[in-house]
Design an enzyme around this catalytic site. Structure first.
Site, mmCIF file in Angstrom:
data_model
loop_
_atom_site.group_PDB
_atom_site.id
_atom_site.type_symbol
_atom_site.label_atom_id
_atom_site.label_comp_id
_atom_site.label_asym_id
_atom_site.label_seq_id
_atom_site.Cartn_x
_atom_site.Cartn_y
_atom_site.Cartn_z
ATOM 1 N N LYS A 159 39.088 12.131 14.990
ATOM 2 C CA LYS A 159 38.665 13.053 13.939
ATOM 3 C C LYS A 159 37.669 13.994 14.617
ATOM 4 C CE LYS A 159 36.144 13.503 9.591
ATOM 5 N NZ LYS A 159 35.277 12.845 8.595
ATOM 6 N N ARG B 271 26.080 16.308 13.703
ATOM 7 C CA ARG B 271 25.326 15.182 13.136
ATOM 8 C C ARG B 271 24.819 14.214 14.207
ATOM 9 N NH1 ARG B 271 25.582 14.104 7.611
ATOM 10 N NH2 ARG B 271 26.848 15.574 6.440
ATOM 11 N N TYR C 99 35.540 9.547 16.256
ATOM 12 C CA TYR C 99 34.997 10.570 15.359
ATOM 13 C C TYR C 99 33.928 11.345 16.112
ATOM 14 C CZ TYR C 99 32.786 12.449 11.065
ATOM 15 O OH TYR C 99 32.251 13.255 10.085
ATOM 16 N N TYR D 81 21.762 10.292 17.832
ATOM 17 C CA TYR D 81 20.351 10.296 18.233
ATOM 18 C C TYR D 81 20.140 9.990 19.708
ATOM 19 C CZ TYR D 81 15.281 9.893 17.968
ATOM 20 O OH TYR D 81 13.952 10.106 18.159
ATOM 21 N N THR E 84 30.495 8.675 6.563
ATOM 22 C CA THR E 84 29.218 9.360 6.301
ATOM 23 C C THR E 84 29.177 9.873 4.862
ATOM 24 O OG1 THR E 84 29.661 10.270 8.500
ATOM 25 C CG2 THR E 84 27.607 10.916 7.465
ATOM 26 N N ILE F 142 40.905 14.634 7.865
ATOM 27 C CA ILE F 142 40.132 13.701 7.034
ATOM 28 C C ILE F 142 39.130 14.587 6.321
ATOM 29 C CG2 ILE F 142 38.494 11.782 6.993
ATOM 30 C CD1 ILE F 142 40.028 10.596 9.413
#
Length: 293
Positions: A165, A141, A136, A110, A47, A207
């Site tokens: 992550k 987000r 992840y 989404y 990202t 990360i």
């Protein structure tokens, strides 16, 4: 335990010139700056790399530049994720992963699948992927949290799912994962502000976004954390605390690119819908960089 991903990985930015074309010279500089200053592995086209605004060709060019600059010195992880499982699998199958050590695959955004939907999505990815998979989870987000039970279930069921992550900014969730995970499964912090605490509790590292701008200090902090040297590690954490706050104040990666501009490593250009950091934020960042010792 998979030692490849212990310590500090960095989610590399994609530097752009003023005309918003990719600045490959700056990217090479950033890769060398990181490897020479202690970063343990590189995360490409995540990202922070503004991967959603890169064309397929641009992604290939970014991978080629980073691979060439790295020249086998540290492991590399490629971001491949999305909210269309079939498209993600197609990308895995059509991407040359021969010099990648793993993929980093973000939870579907989404569409808000159920926990079973998340499990089936990552099951399909695991079965299609010829290299290791790092999950992840970033609910801020994606708007959907992957519960620790789902992560642990995936960890137990698939050998090539080697870590997560975790970026929920939720200490209780980190601790649940660390308590219940299989022994060799890696819990990697995706929250720069919580990374040291996670490592001291048994996490594998981070990360990081800020780590790529202060690789010597940040990777040293994580190394000390892995050795259980909390006091020395926290003295570095306190030095970096303000800048970690600054870079996420408006949007990522505008903040980290403003740091790189202050360091003279690349311009602060970002592609829409992102916009560069405000003058007010840039002056705070510049002040921090100038005073940092």
């Amino acid at each position: 335990m998979n030692n490849k991903f212990l310590g500090t990985g960095v989610a590399l930015v994609t530097p752009f010139k003023t005309d918003l074309s990719i600045d490959h010279d700056a990217l090479t500089k950033i890769v060398n700056f990181n490897i020479e200053n202690g970063t343990d592995y590189l995360v490409i086209c995540g990202t922070t790399g503004e991967s959603v605004t890169l064309t397929k060709q641009e992604k290939q060019d970014v991978i080629a530049t980073i691979s060439q600059a790295n020249n086998g010195r540290v492991p590399m992880v490629l971001g491949i994720g999305g909210n269309n499982t079939a498209t993600v699998i197609e990308e895995i199958k059509t991407t040359d992963l021969s010099n990648m050590d793993a993929i980093l695959s973000v939870g579907p955004y989404y569409s808000k699948p159920t926990q079973e939907g998340l499990y089936q999505h990552f099951k399909a990815i695991s079965e299609a992927c010829p290299v290791d998979v790092i999950l992840y989870n970033v609910p801020g987000r994606t708007s959907k949290n992957m519960e620790p039970e789902t992560t642990i279930r995936l960890a137990n069921d698939f050998n090539n799912i080697v870590g997560v992550k975790e970026a929920g900014n939720n200490v209780a969730q980190y601790l649940q994962l660390l308590k219940d995970k299989p022994e060799d499964f890696l819990v990697i912090s995706g929250d720069d502000d919580l990374a040291l605490g996670v490592v001291l509790a048994g996490g594998a590292g981070v990360i990081s976004v800020i780590g790529q701008a202060f690789p010597k200090d940040f990777s040293n902090m994580i190394r000390l954390g892995l050795q259980g040297k909390a006091k020395e590690a926290y003295s570095i954490h306190f030095k970096l605390m303000d800048i970690i706050g600054y870079i996420f104040e408006e949007n990522n990666p505008a903040g980290i690119k403003a740091v790189f501009e202050a360091l003279g490593l690349c311009q602060d250009s970002v592609r829409l819908p992102l916009v560069p950091a405000s003058q007010q934020l840039k002056s705070k960042i510049k002040g921090f960089v100038n005073d940092f010792k």
